[in-house]
Write a protein that holds these residues in place. Structure first.
Motif, PDB file in Angstrom:
ATOM      1  N   LYS A  72       0.808  -1.078  -0.140  1.00 10.97           N
ATOM      2  CA  LYS A  72       0.115   0.116   0.231  1.00 10.97           C
ATOM      3  C   LYS A  72       1.004   1.319  -0.096  1.00 10.97           C
ATOM      4  O   LYS A  72       0.641   2.345  -0.600  1.00 10.97           O
ATOM      5  CB  LYS A  72      -1.036  -0.103   1.027  1.00 10.97           C
ATOM      6  N   MET A  73       1.815   1.279   0.753  1.00 15.75           N
ATOM      7  CA  MET A  73       2.889   2.372   0.748  1.00 15.75           C
ATOM      8  C   MET A  73       3.213   2.614  -0.747  1.00 15.75           C
ATOM      9  O   MET A  73       3.608   3.853  -1.211  1.00 15.75           O
ATOM     10  CB  MET A  73       4.104   2.164   1.475  1.00 15.75           C
ATOM     11  N   GLU A  74       3.888   1.437  -1.502  1.00 16.92           N
ATOM     12  CA  GLU A  74       4.310   1.543  -2.701  1.00 16.92           C
ATOM     13  C   GLU A  74       3.169   2.083  -3.580  1.00 16.92           C
ATOM     14  O   GLU A  74       3.422   3.051  -4.411  1.00 16.92           O
ATOM     15  CB  GLU A  74       4.746   0.415  -3.431  1.00 16.92           C
ATOM     16  N   ARG A 117      10.600   4.491   8.578  1.00 17.27           N
ATOM     17  CA  ARG A 117      10.029   3.581   9.635  1.00 17.27           C
ATOM     18  C   ARG A 117       8.917   4.057  10.388  1.00 17.27           C
ATOM     19  O   ARG A 117       7.765   3.185  10.544  1.00 17.27           O
ATOM     20  CB  ARG A 117      11.195   3.237  10.398  1.00 17.27           C
ATOM     21  N   ALA A 118       8.631   5.739  10.464  1.00 18.07           N
ATOM     22  CA  ALA A 118       7.464   5.965  11.132  1.00 18.07           C
ATOM     23  C   ALA A 118       6.197   5.856  10.255  1.00 18.07           C
ATOM     24  O   ALA A 118       5.356   5.538  10.888  1.00 18.07           O
ATOM     25  CB  ALA A 118       7.712   7.207  11.433  1.00 18.07           C
ATOM     26  N   VAL A 119       6.339   6.069   9.043  1.00 18.40           N
ATOM     27  CA  VAL A 119       5.424   6.134   8.082  1.00 18.40           C
ATOM     28  C   VAL A 119       4.785   4.615   7.848  1.00 18.40           C
ATOM     29  O   VAL A 119       3.507   4.163   7.630  1.00 18.40           O
ATOM     30  CB  VAL A 119       5.618   6.527   6.894  1.00 18.40           C
ATOM     31  N   ARG A 120       5.976   3.552   7.888  1.00 20.90           N
ATOM     32  CA  ARG A 120       5.633   2.254   7.595  1.00 20.90           C
ATOM     33  C   ARG A 120       4.793   1.775   8.751  1.00 20.90           C
ATOM     34  O   ARG A 120       3.934   1.030   8.767  1.00 20.90           O
ATOM     35  CB  ARG A 120       6.776   1.297   7.327  1.00 20.90           C
ATOM     36  N   MET A 121       5.356   2.110  10.098  1.00 18.50           N
ATOM     37  CA  MET A 121       4.552   1.789  11.380  1.00 18.50           C
ATOM     38  C   MET A 121       3.199   2.018  11.245  1.00 18.50           C
ATOM     39  O   MET A 121       2.108   1.602  11.848  1.00 18.50           O
ATOM     40  CB  MET A 121       5.248   1.940  12.323  1.00 18.50           C
TER      41      MET A 121
END
Length: 466
Positions: A72-74, A117-121
């Motif tokens: 989803k981030m991608e 890392r923060a965005v991923r979490m």
């Protein structure tokens, strides 16, 4: 000082970069708003509070490496590029040729590890708690497009309004609270621990490392000299873990403190100068005999190192080398992500004739991005700082851009005819997708038939796992 290790791929490093906040330090409050400053009337043991979070069974501080969230981030373009132009440039010595345009990407650019890392979490939290209300106690990072994506995931970002305390009263016991990359104050951690919410802590580990240093200062009865900006969220959080502190923004202020340690001075002048940057009831005449150094991770590592040397020399001169350890505590808390991006920019602009213009991509409220823009301006190279591709008009060959000192300008016919060598970099809170979209508009202006870059799977950026 020992520098933190660097990553294996160019353009990615650990750390966290941010901006200057043009607002006063938040005032202490014990209401449901949880709007706080570094010190409350009642001292809270920061280390004990942090340790107690793990015991609640409602606290997460590590990414889960969830593949669905990564996909989803991608899709949303808020992570490292793995198939697009930037990813392909990484595999091509940071160079790209598109018709008459040659692009040279800075060796260090864009997302630092702590930001990604923060965005991923945050994405993983939405995936893990699909039916719960999610809140973030501030912007997850200082990038408007990323924060907007999180809002589209139905994550509520609680921002401080001018001259008003934050209002956390809408957060219920069954909700999920995300602490941003900059961290949260010890008072906020305690309040949410006691409120019974699920906590997802995305605080950059290098920020937490600074907190450990400040905690050590407290245990050794030292005043923390914090190199940072007193109104920045990260520094507010760091100061909350200290009993006594002074926040200095630059070498000039650090020298003022060193001179006061050595010779004393006008106490009222000191307190006026640092009126928004000292702990409650601070007394420079009695609280500067034992000091320790800490830093906001987004400040320049070279300045922090120099401050350490200044304080060390000052203490030795006043108390003698044999008593240095009794009066001065120095721990390794330096993150060099900001410096790496500036060094890469200096390299990119070393030969003023090597590039025709510079593109700087990053939020207009980002201080680390403004420094990148400032470097090229000082070199006399035409430089255009944009926060997104929407600032570029393909039809009119115009660009709405910002100078390092905050002026918003519109330049028409900014891309000249003929071959162009374009240097590009981006701030530490800027995802690769933002750079790709900006460059695609450049290519389209130069070649109206341009239809985009064909995606190609590339090697992933290597980042630490914890």
């Amino acid at each position: 000082m020992r520098l933190c290790h660097k990553l294996n791929k160019e353009g990615a490093s650990h750390g966290l970069a941010g901006r200057r906040q043009a607002r006063p330090v938040r005032k202490a409050s014990v209401t449901s708003s949880a709007s706080v400053s570094g010190v409350e009337a009642e001292r809270i043991d920061g280390r004990s509070v942090r340790r107690s979070l793990n015991q609640t069974g409602r606290y997460t501080r590590q990414p889960r490496d969830d593949p669905v969230s990564q996909e989803k981030m991608e899709e949303h373009g808020v992570g490292y590029s793995s198939t697009g132009l930037v990813a392909q440039m990484r595999e091509n010595n940071n160079m790209w040729q598109q018709g008459q345009v040659t692009v040279k990407l800075a060796k260090a650019y864009g997302y630092c590890w702590g930001v990604e890392r923060a965005v991923r979490m945050a994405y993983e939290a939405r995936q893990a708690f699909p039916d719960k209300k999610l809140h973030i106690t501030n912007e997850i990072i200082h990038n408007p497009e990323v924060n907007q994506r999180l809002r589209e995931l139905d994550i509520n970002i609680i921002e401080e309004k001018e001259n008003q305390s934050k209002d956390y009263s809408e957060i219920g016991g069954g909700d999920v609270v995300i602490f941003p990359a900059f961290g949260a104050t010890v008072q906020e951690l305690k309040e949410f621990r006691d409120k019974g919410v699920q906590m997802v802590d995305t605080t950059c580990p290098w920020v937490a490392k600074v907190w450990n240093a400040v905690d050590t200062h407290t245990k050794k009865n030292c005043t923390s000299i914090i190199h940072g900006k007193y109104s920045h969220e990260e520094t507010i959080a760091t100061a909350s873990f200290a009993t006594q502190y002074v926040i200095v923004k630059d070498l000039k202020e650090a020298q003022y403190v060193c001179d006061y340690i050595l010779h004393g001075g006008n106490k009222q002048e000191f307190l006026t100068k640092f009126s928004k940057a000292v702990s409650n009831s601070f007394d420079p005449d009695t609280m500067l005999d034992r000091v320790g150094l800490a830093n906001q991770t987004t400040m320049l590592k070279g300045e922090t190192e120099q401050m350490g040397k200044m304080l060390e020399a000052t203490i030795m001169k006043k108390y003698g080398p044999e008593k240095l350890n009794e009066h001065f505590v120095l721990m390794d808390t330096i993150c060099d992500a900001t410096q790496e991006r500036q060094d890469a920019m200096y390299e990119l602009t070393a030969d003023q004739k090597a590039v025709d213009l510079i593109l700087v991509v990053g939020g207009f409220n980002s201080s680390n991005t403004s420094h990148l823009q400032e470097i090229s301006e000082h070199k006399g190279i035409p430089s255009f700082w944009v926060d997104s591709a929407s600032r570029i008009s393909v039809e009119n060959n115009s660009i709405l851009h910002k100078t390092a000192h905050g002026e918003l300008l519109e330049t028409k016919d900014w891309l000249k005819e003929g071959p162009l060598m374009v240097g590009v970099t981006s701030g530490a809170s800027t995802p690769d997708k933002a750079v790709e979209e900006v460059l695609e508009r450049v290519f389209k202006i130069k070649d109206p038939s341009f239809t985009g870059i064909e995606p190609r799977k590339c090697a992933p950026v290597q980042v630490p796992t914890h």
